[in-house]
Motif scaffolding. Structure first.
Motif, mmCIF file in Angstrom:
data_model
loop_
_atom_site.group_PDB
_atom_site.id
_atom_site.type_symbol
_atom_site.label_atom_id
_atom_site.label_comp_id
_atom_site.label_asym_id
_atom_site.label_seq_id
_atom_site.Cartn_x
_atom_site.Cartn_y
_atom_site.Cartn_z
ATOM 1 N N LEU A 149 0.834 -1.206 0.000
ATOM 2 C CA LEU A 149 0.000 0.000 0.000
ATOM 3 C C LEU A 149 0.866 1.253 0.000
ATOM 4 C CD1 LEU A 149 -3.137 0.279 0.136
ATOM 5 C CD2 LEU A 149 -2.865 0.753 2.578
ATOM 6 N N LEU A 150 1.895 1.261 0.846
ATOM 7 C CA LEU A 150 2.781 2.425 0.932
ATOM 8 C C LEU A 150 3.570 2.614 -0.353
ATOM 9 C CD1 LEU A 150 4.134 4.727 2.456
ATOM 10 C CD2 LEU A 150 5.685 3.058 3.485
ATOM 11 N N ALA A 151 4.130 1.522 -0.877
ATOM 12 C CA ALA A 151 4.939 1.611 -2.098
ATOM 13 C C ALA A 151 4.116 2.165 -3.257
ATOM 14 C CB ALA A 151 5.503 0.233 -2.453
ATOM 15 N N LEU A 152 2.939 1.610 -3.461
ATOM 16 C CA LEU A 152 2.113 2.050 -4.581
ATOM 17 C C LEU A 152 1.631 3.480 -4.391
ATOM 18 C CD1 LEU A 152 0.011 -1.178 -5.287
ATOM 19 C CD2 LEU A 152 2.145 -0.424 -6.355
ATOM 20 N N ASP A 153 1.359 3.867 -3.159
ATOM 21 C CA ASP A 153 0.951 5.242 -2.885
ATOM 22 C C ASP A 153 2.080 6.208 -3.200
ATOM 23 O OD1 ASP A 153 -1.080 7.100 -1.726
ATOM 24 O OD2 ASP A 153 0.498 7.441 -0.234
ATOM 25 N N PRO A 198 6.699 0.591 -7.829
ATOM 26 C CA PRO A 198 6.240 -0.797 -7.935
ATOM 27 C C PRO A 198 6.540 -1.551 -6.639
ATOM 28 C CG PRO A 198 7.432 -0.149 -9.902
ATOM 29 C CD PRO A 198 7.637 0.948 -8.900
ATOM 30 N N ALA A 199 5.582 -2.318 -6.166
ATOM 31 C CA ALA A 199 5.739 -2.997 -4.882
ATOM 32 C C ALA A 199 6.976 -3.884 -4.852
ATOM 33 C CB ALA A 199 4.490 -3.825 -4.583
ATOM 34 N N GLU A 200 7.286 -4.499 -5.992
ATOM 35 C CA GLU A 200 8.417 -5.425 -6.045
ATOM 36 C C GLU A 200 9.755 -4.746 -5.780
ATOM 37 O OE1 GLU A 200 5.179 -6.817 -8.881
ATOM 38 O OE2 GLU A 200 6.160 -4.931 -8.347
ATOM 39 N N ILE A 235 10.252 -5.159 1.180
ATOM 40 C CA ILE A 235 9.772 -6.465 0.705
ATOM 41 C C ILE A 235 10.447 -6.942 -0.570
ATOM 42 C CG2 ILE A 235 7.503 -6.282 1.797
ATOM 43 C CD1 ILE A 235 6.351 -5.392 -0.872
ATOM 44 N N HIS A 236 11.351 -6.143 -1.147
ATOM 45 C CA HIS A 236 11.920 -6.537 -2.436
ATOM 46 C C HIS A 236 12.750 -7.819 -2.335
ATOM 47 C CE1 HIS A 236 15.625 -4.666 -0.916
ATOM 48 N NE2 HIS A 236 16.245 -5.371 -1.834
ATOM 49 N N HIS A 237 13.198 -8.149 -1.117
ATOM 50 C CA HIS A 237 14.014 -9.335 -0.924
ATOM 51 C C HIS A 237 13.198 -10.618 -0.852
ATOM 52 C CE1 HIS A 237 12.499 -8.302 3.034
ATOM 53 N NE2 HIS A 237 12.796 -9.520 3.447
ATOM 54 N N LEU A 238 11.876 -10.496 -0.747
ATOM 55 C CA LEU A 238 11.026 -11.673 -0.618
ATOM 56 C C LEU A 238 10.898 -12.389 -1.961
ATOM 57 C CD1 LEU A 238 8.146 -10.193 1.590
ATOM 58 C CD2 LEU A 238 10.130 -11.531 2.332
ATOM 59 N N PRO A 239 10.603 -13.673 -1.930
ATOM 60 C CA PRO A 239 10.401 -14.397 -3.196
ATOM 61 C C PRO A 239 9.307 -13.736 -4.028
ATOM 62 C CG PRO A 239 10.540 -15.932 -1.336
ATOM 63 C CD PRO A 239 10.477 -14.548 -0.752
ATOM 64 N N ALA A 240 9.515 -13.699 -5.332
ATOM 65 C CA ALA A 240 8.556 -13.048 -6.222
ATOM 66 C C ALA A 240 7.170 -13.655 -6.090
ATOM 67 C CB ALA A 240 9.043 -13.142 -7.665
ATOM 68 N N THR A 246 1.502 -13.158 -4.535
ATOM 69 C CA THR A 246 0.344 -13.632 -3.766
ATOM 70 C C THR A 246 -0.292 -12.501 -2.976
ATOM 71 O OG1 THR A 246 1.261 -15.872 -3.577
ATOM 72 C CG2 THR A 246 -0.402 -15.222 -1.960
ATOM 73 N N VAL A 247 0.543 -11.663 -2.360
ATOM 74 C CA VAL A 247 0.033 -10.524 -1.595
ATOM 75 C C VAL A 247 -0.708 -9.555 -2.525
ATOM 76 C CG1 VAL A 247 0.667 -8.508 -0.213
ATOM 77 C CG2 VAL A 247 1.810 -10.691 0.183
ATOM 78 N N ILE A 248 -0.092 -9.235 -3.657
ATOM 79 C CA ILE A 248 -0.703 -8.300 -4.605
ATOM 80 C C ILE A 248 -2.009 -8.866 -5.155
ATOM 81 C CG2 ILE A 248 -0.425 -7.218 -6.867
ATOM 82 C CD1 ILE A 248 2.551 -6.900 -6.210
#
Length: 273
Positions: free
Chosen positions: A180-184, A188-190, A195-200, A205-207
């Motif tokens: 939510l914060l990234a997109l605001d 891009p959330a990725e 969270i960029h270190h998390l598996p794609a 799944t979250v998105i």
């Protein structure tokens, strides 16, 4: 939104985030025996909770991916104690403040600002504020520079406790809050740092879950509904963050704002990002 709470957040946050960017607090924690940043993060921030389990820390911090907290808590306490971590963190942050702010910290205006910020930071009720309550139990430091950092930390955790309430009220999960914060912010959330270190697949799944609830459009950016949720979260966070400042008179608030403005400017300029 509560304008006082929002303005004070803008001025206090640059002080409160010092442990997360300055070298001195990390070096002070490394001197205890740590050898990676995330151990210092969890040890430093969770120390007021004592020897809390990973499950408790994960619940209170709210926004880490499953298993992230457990990689550090409770093993950090095999290296040092919560008390030593608190002392090292405070000392490192005070050193960083002195480096960035220079002679300002020796002025009477700085001392008065620290006094007012401590007054505000220790005035709010602790009920329903677990992180704030844990930090409130720590004695107020005698050193005026350390006092300023301690006050900012108290206010940051007080606001953070309220922010979790606001997110939960809107049904926004911890990882979803980062999206939510990234997109605001138009990012891009990725690519968002938290969270960029998390598996794609995990980020996807979250998105996808947020898109199914109408928070994100097919273009993977915030929908109108998503923006409304973000605005309500911020408004409620500000509302819940306001009580500490009720103890200050309008004149004291003006004094505090006037003194903190140049400090915030210097601290923001010193940040590496």
């Amino acid at each position: 939104m509560n304008s006082i709470a929002r303005r004070m957040f803008e001025l206090v946050e640059p002080i409160g985030v010092i442990p997360y960017w300055a070298d001195e607090p990390t070096e002070a924690m490394f001197a205890l025996g740590f050898d990676n940043y995330w151990d210092t993060y969890f040890a430093g921030r969770a120390a007021p909770l004592g020897l809390a389990t990973a499950e408790v820390v994960d619940a209170l911090f709210y926004n880490f991916a499953p298993g992230e907290v457990g990689r550090h808590i409770p093993t950090v306490w095999n290296i040092t104690t919560p008390e030593a971590a608190i002392t090292a963190r405070q000392a490192g942050c005070a050193t960083a403040l002195r480096r960035v702010l220079g002679e300002i910290v020796d002025t009477s205006r700085f001392e008065h600002a620290a006094e007012l910020l401590i007054k505000a930071a220790t005035s709010a009720p602790c009920e329903g504020r677990p992180m704030y309550a844990a930090l409130r139990a720590i004695p107020i430091p005698h050193d005026v520079v350390t006092q300023l950092f301690h006050a900012a930390s108290l206010l940051r955790e007080h606001r953070g406790d309220g922010h979790v309430v606001a997110l939960m009220t809107e049904g926004v999960g911890g990882l979803e809050s980062h999206v939510l914060l990234a997109l605001d912010m138009g990012m891009p959330a990725e690519k968002f740092g938290r969270i960029h270190h998390l598996p794609a697949t995990q980020i996807t799944t979250v998105i996808d879950g947020m898109r199914d609830r109408g928070l994100i459009g097919d273009d993977r950016w915030l929908s109108e509904r998503g923006r409304a949720v973000k605005q309500r979260v911020e408004a409620l966070t500000d509302h819940l963050a306001a009580p500490p400042y009720d103890v200050l008179s309008p004149h004291e608030l003006d004094q505090l704002e006037t003194t903190l403005e140049p400090l915030a400017t210097l601290l923001l300029a010193a940040q590496p990002w």
